[in-house]
Scaffold this active site. Structure first.
Site, PDB file in Angstrom:
ATOM      1  CB  ALA A 199      37.615  43.935  36.466  1.00 38.86           C
ATOM      2  NE  ARG A 233      45.438  49.572  39.972  1.00 37.10           N
ATOM      3  CZ  ARG A 233      46.564  49.937  39.079  1.00 37.10           C
ATOM      4  NH1 ARG A 233      47.341  49.128  38.775  1.00 37.10           N
ATOM      5  NH2 ARG A 233      45.773  50.136  38.075  1.00 37.10           N
ATOM      6  N   GLY A 234      45.217  43.854  42.303  1.00 38.47           N
ATOM      7  CA  GLY A 234      44.873  43.855  43.211  1.00 38.47           C
ATOM      8  C   GLY A 234      46.827  44.295  43.640  1.00 38.47           C
ATOM      9  CB  THR A 235      50.058  43.598  46.342  1.00 38.00           C
ATOM     10  OG1 THR A 235      48.260  43.297  47.505  1.00 38.00           O
ATOM     11  CG2 THR A 235      51.071  43.946  46.870  1.00 38.00           C
ATOM     12  N   GLY A 290      48.783  43.434  40.318  1.00 34.47           N
ATOM     13  CA  GLY A 290      48.531  43.519  39.369  1.00 34.47           C
ATOM     14  C   GLY A 290      47.160  43.515  39.264  1.00 34.47           C
ATOM     15  CB  VAL A 349      41.001  41.917  36.704  1.00 37.56           C
ATOM     16  CG1 VAL A 349      40.398  41.270  35.944  1.00 37.56           C
ATOM     17  CG2 VAL A 349      42.411  41.364  37.271  1.00 37.56           C
ATOM     18  CE  LYS A 382      45.036  37.868  39.287  1.00 36.52           C
ATOM     19  NZ  LYS A 382      44.764  36.589  39.686  1.00 36.52           N
ATOM     20  CG  ASP A 425      42.768  32.902  47.817  1.00 37.43           C
ATOM     21  OD1 ASP A 425      42.333  33.619  49.670  1.00 37.43           O
ATOM     22  OD2 ASP A 425      42.771  33.822  47.802  1.00 37.43           O
TER      23      ASP A 425
END
Length: 510
Positions: free
Chosen positions: A138, A140-142, A144, A146, A157, A257
């Site tokens: 689904a 990708r972050g810095t 991690g 999902v 996550k 946020d």
């Protein structure tokens, strides 16, 4: 699945709050020291529990009965779930469950009166997740990524170890708040943690149909929108405002946020787009404000007498970082941007984030999200080009600067009269928005005032014809009223105006 076995139809956003580099886990200690253990063992386990906000004397134990444990195991084995035991014990092992837990943590004891020690719900902790369901990547972050399990309706996550403990504690605190909000006030707009793994650094959340960003895109493609859909949007954002108020005032948690990408939705069907569920999620930036009683809390995993793991709230979890507050500068209320421009107020503050400031920030950002729904989801068909709620970041290299802050304030002043209502129900003296001339007097330096005036004049020349083409449908009037209240220049009106809390008959039926 049987009807009683079906987990809630829920999704976490694939881009919800990429894991930020500002997180610091130095405050975490994986295991308690011998002195801490001795102190906890010598502390009366029931002393002071009743008066603590998380105390629940009627449910003092975290151990479930063998019969219930066996039922849980059989249920989850039926659906293909397995995990290794956290520790060996004689009874049947416990597996993660995908329905909302009845509780997340309970008070175990107090240490030195200011250090609450909590026992985490053992059913939330698992070693390894094995599901007979093909995951869908689904996002990708810095730090991690999902994955969504569509059939099981969960989102997993998987995180970098450097930020995992911090976000886990944020999720634990917010999830207990989610349960309390539902029990006490019927508020169901806060995402609740379904499980976590200390070994694999994973968090389990419900999966939802979409986030608000995707909803806006789908809404903008509709040729006609029934009136009740517009009224439903107003109801949804009032529910979210109440949820954020509960988190800030009752739980001592400021989200920091709030944006469309962190609001998750279920809809009745993808044809009607009528929202049935809307929740606020992603706890990456959550900060403990001055109303929190958990700034030095300890969370124990496993048997309270011999915990397997100990999690501690890091010291910086309650320390306000003005840089963090400004991380989404174009979502911030005028008072925060003016502090940044003038170098006053919060720019010189180093303590715990004041609750009233945190709530004002969260509610204003929520109002900006609603404004985005109106501008990009409901109005594109009537205008030659899209009208955005802020100046575009690419003019400023995607970085907040004093010039961007001044530009943002000027743009808001020019746009507001074309979007927000001039009056609201039951308030004849209501002033819906601030004018450029009034805002200019709150800028301290003459050079910055001139820059602000130039931006305001420029937008009046370049955008007035476009803005004059905006026609707000009557069915959207309630949503514009809610936007006006949440984005009001006066922070007290944002949080306490009667229309936000009293009977919603003025909106009309949905």
């Amino acid at each position: 699945m049987d009807a009683d076995d079906t987990p809630p139809n829920l999704q976490i956003s694939p881009t919800a709050g990429p894991l930020r580099s500002h997180h610091n886990t130095d405050g975490h200690e994986p295991n308690a020291t011998a002195a801490d253990q001795q102190e906890r063992e010598s502390t009366n386990p029931t002393h002071g529990c009743v008066n603590h906000p998380w105390a629940n004397p009627s449910t003092a134990t975290c151990m479930e009965s063998p019969e219930r444990s066996q039922q849980t195991s059989l249920f989850l084995l039926k659906h293909g779930l397995t995990r290794d035991p956290i520790h060996q014990r004689e009874r049947v092992d416990v597996f993660p469950q995908f329905n909302k837990p009845p509780w997340v943590f309970r008070i175990s004891k107090l240490s030195r009166l200011i250090v609450p020690i909590f026992t985490l719900n053992e059913q939330l902790c698992f070693s390894k997740l094995q599901i007979r369901d093909r995951p869908r990547f689904a996002g990708r972050g810095t730090y991690g990524r999902v994955h969504i399990y569509p059939s099981s309706k969960i989102a997993v996550k998987t995180m970098d170890s450097r930020v995992f403990n911090r976000e886990l504690i944020n999720a634990i605190l917010a999830s207990e708040g989610s349960i309390r909000a539902g029990e006490r006030l019927g508020i169901s707009s806060i995402v609740c943690l379904l499980g976590f793994s200390l070994q694999t650094k994973q968090l389990l959340f419900p999966a939802y149909d979409m986030d608000m960003d995707e909803y806006i895109v789908r809404l903008s493609r509709r040729l006609t929108i029934p009136d009740h859909i517009d009224r439903k949007i107003a109801h949804v954002f009032l529910d979210l405002a109440q949820a954020l108020t509960f988190l800030n005032r009752t739980c001592g948690l400021t989200h920091l946020d709030v944006k469309c990408g962190n609001i998750f939705l279920n809809v009745d069907n993808f044809a009607s787009l009528e929202i049935t569920t809307a929740v606020i999620g992603d706890y990456s930036l959550v900060t403990l404000n001055t109303y929190s009683l958990c700034t030095r809390a300890i969370f124990e995993v496993g048997n309270p007498s011999h915990p397997e793991h100990v999690l501690r709230v890091p010291r910086d979890a309650s320390q306000m970082s003005f840089r963090l507050v400004l991380s989404h500068g174009t979502n911030q209320p005028p008072e925060i941007l003016l502090d940044y421009i003038n170098g006053t107020g919060l720019t010189k503050y180093t303590g715990t984030l004041p609750q009233r400031v945190g709530l004002a920030i969260d509610l204003y950002a929520l109002g900006q999200a609603l404004l985005e729904v109106i501008l990009l989801g409901r109005l594109p068909g009537q205008l030659p080009i899209s009208v955005h709620r802020t100046p575009h970041y690419h003019y400023y290299g995607h970085k907040l600067s004093p010039d961007l802050a001044l530009d943002t304030l000027a743009y808001r002043c020019v746009l507001a009269p074309y979007i927000l209502p001039s009056d609201i129900p039951g308030d004849l003296n209501y002033n819906p928005f601030i004018h450029a001339g009034e805002l200019n007097t709150r800028i301290s330096r003459n050079s910055l005032r001139r820059i602000f005036q130039c931006h305001a004049v420029r937008y009046g020349v370049t955008h007035s014809k476009l803005f004059e083409g905006i026609r707000i449908p009557a069915s959207l009037y309630p949503a514009t009223v809610v936007t006006s209240l949440l984005c009001h220049d006066n922070s007290e009106i944002r949080s306490d105006h009667p229309l936000l809390w009293h009977d919603r008959d003025w909106i009309g039926s949905t």
